[in-house]
Design an enzyme around this catalytic site. Sequence first.
Site, PDB file in Angstrom:
ATOM      1  N   GLU A 178      59.581  74.962  98.770  1.00 48.33           N
ATOM      2  CA  GLU A 178      59.733  76.088  99.703  1.00 48.33           C
ATOM      3  C   GLU A 178      61.221  76.364  99.867  1.00 48.33           C
ATOM      4  O   GLU A 178      61.995  75.446 100.139  1.00 48.33           O
ATOM      5  CB  GLU A 178      59.095  75.750 101.056  1.00 48.33           C
ATOM      6  CG  GLU A 178      59.369  76.724 102.176  1.00 48.33           C
ATOM      7  CD  GLU A 178      58.962  78.157 101.858  1.00 48.33           C
ATOM      8  OE1 GLU A 178      59.811  79.052 101.998  1.00 48.33           O
ATOM      9  OE2 GLU A 178      57.802  78.373 101.466  1.00 48.33           O
ATOM     10  N   ASP A 206      64.673  76.741  95.555  1.00 49.96           N
ATOM     11  CA  ASP A 206      64.105  77.921  94.918  1.00 49.96           C
ATOM     12  C   ASP A 206      63.028  77.465  93.923  1.00 49.96           C
ATOM     13  O   ASP A 206      63.319  76.703  92.993  1.00 49.96           O
ATOM     14  CB  ASP A 206      65.235  78.669  94.207  1.00 49.96           C
ATOM     15  CG  ASP A 206      64.791  79.930  93.506  1.00 49.96           C
ATOM     16  OD1 ASP A 206      63.623  80.013  93.073  1.00 49.96           O
ATOM     17  OD2 ASP A 206      65.626  80.830  93.367  1.00 49.96           O
ATOM     18  N   GLY A 207      61.802  77.931  94.102  1.00 52.54           N
ATOM     19  CA  GLY A 207      60.696  77.523  93.235  1.00 52.54           C
ATOM     20  C   GLY A 207      60.897  77.928  91.791  1.00 52.54           C
ATOM     21  O   GLY A 207      60.543  77.174  90.873  1.00 52.54           O
ATOM     22  N   ASP A 262      51.917  80.338  95.852  1.00 49.80           N
ATOM     23  CA  ASP A 262      51.565  81.237  96.951  1.00 49.80           C
ATOM     24  C   ASP A 262      52.834  82.012  97.271  1.00 49.80           C
ATOM     25  O   ASP A 262      53.703  81.529  97.972  1.00 49.80           O
ATOM     26  CB  ASP A 262      51.082  80.440  98.151  1.00 49.80           C
ATOM     27  CG  ASP A 262      50.652  81.339  99.295  1.00 49.80           C
ATOM     28  OD1 ASP A 262      50.501  82.558  99.087  1.00 49.80           O
ATOM     29  OD2 ASP A 262      50.469  80.818 100.409  1.00 49.80           O
ATOM     30  N   ASP A 310      55.008  89.363  98.404  1.00 46.13           N
ATOM     31  CA  ASP A 310      54.912  90.565  97.569  1.00 46.13           C
ATOM     32  C   ASP A 310      56.090  90.620  96.597  1.00 46.13           C
ATOM     33  O   ASP A 310      57.181  90.115  96.895  1.00 46.13           O
ATOM     34  CB  ASP A 310      54.888  91.817  98.446  1.00 46.13           C
ATOM     35  CG  ASP A 310      53.588  91.956  99.219  1.00 46.13           C
ATOM     36  OD1 ASP A 310      52.557  91.443  98.734  1.00 46.13           O
ATOM     37  OD2 ASP A 310      53.602  92.563 100.300  1.00 46.13           O
ATOM     38  N   PRO A 367      64.125  89.600  96.765  1.00 48.73           N
ATOM     39  CA  PRO A 367      64.399  88.325  96.114  1.00 48.73           C
ATOM     40  C   PRO A 367      63.155  87.681  95.484  1.00 48.73           C
ATOM     41  O   PRO A 367      63.275  86.862  94.577  1.00 48.73           O
ATOM     42  CB  PRO A 367      64.933  87.439  97.243  1.00 48.73           C
ATOM     43  CG  PRO A 367      65.268  88.335  98.363  1.00 48.73           C
ATOM     44  CD  PRO A 367      64.483  89.589  98.184  1.00 48.73           C
TER      45      PRO A 367
END
Length: 192
Positions: free
Chosen positions: A10, A42-43, A62, A65, A69
């Site tokens: 996250e 950052d995933g 998950d 939208d 970023p």
Amino acid sequence: PSMSQVDMVEIDPRVIAVCKEHLVQTHNGAFDNPRLKVRVTDGAAFVREPSSVGKFDIIAADRPDPVGPAKVLFMDEFYSSISKALKPHGIALFQTGVPHFQQSELCETLPQLQRAFRHVGVVLSVVPTYIGGFMALTWGSNDTRLGDAPYEAIGKAYQASGIKTDYYNPEIHKASFALPNWIKRLMHEAGT
């Protein structure tokens, strides 16, 4: 018991803090489980790391939208990185919007997934906090085809797991792969 580790990635530590405080019934103490590794990063960068290659059985994204970023989470490079981060039998699952209102999100995502994975598809779930009924979840895998498992095997695995759920059961599992004709049409138009 069969899970050795879960990585939760996250970017915003405030999201984690709010979930810990206000969604206690949802997380049900998972944050206290030593198998959960919370990674504040950052995933998209996380799955690009060399240490992520071939590491994961399941990746669930998950995401918000595809604007601002978060756009990076809807790009070919992200899907390719996810594909590389999976073990050969691994499966990736992506929140892909409410198809009643966000058809373009679904139609744009499917061809991108096809470029990154050998097998792709759509499952539907009801998410009451979203207007529009169904939430589309797209999936990709290089070896596994979701929805092909025999119903009896799903039921036996569910019973053997001993997991208590409020929503999921073998019938819901099977039903999530039954797509309405208009979703099938969108998939066909997207080349799936």
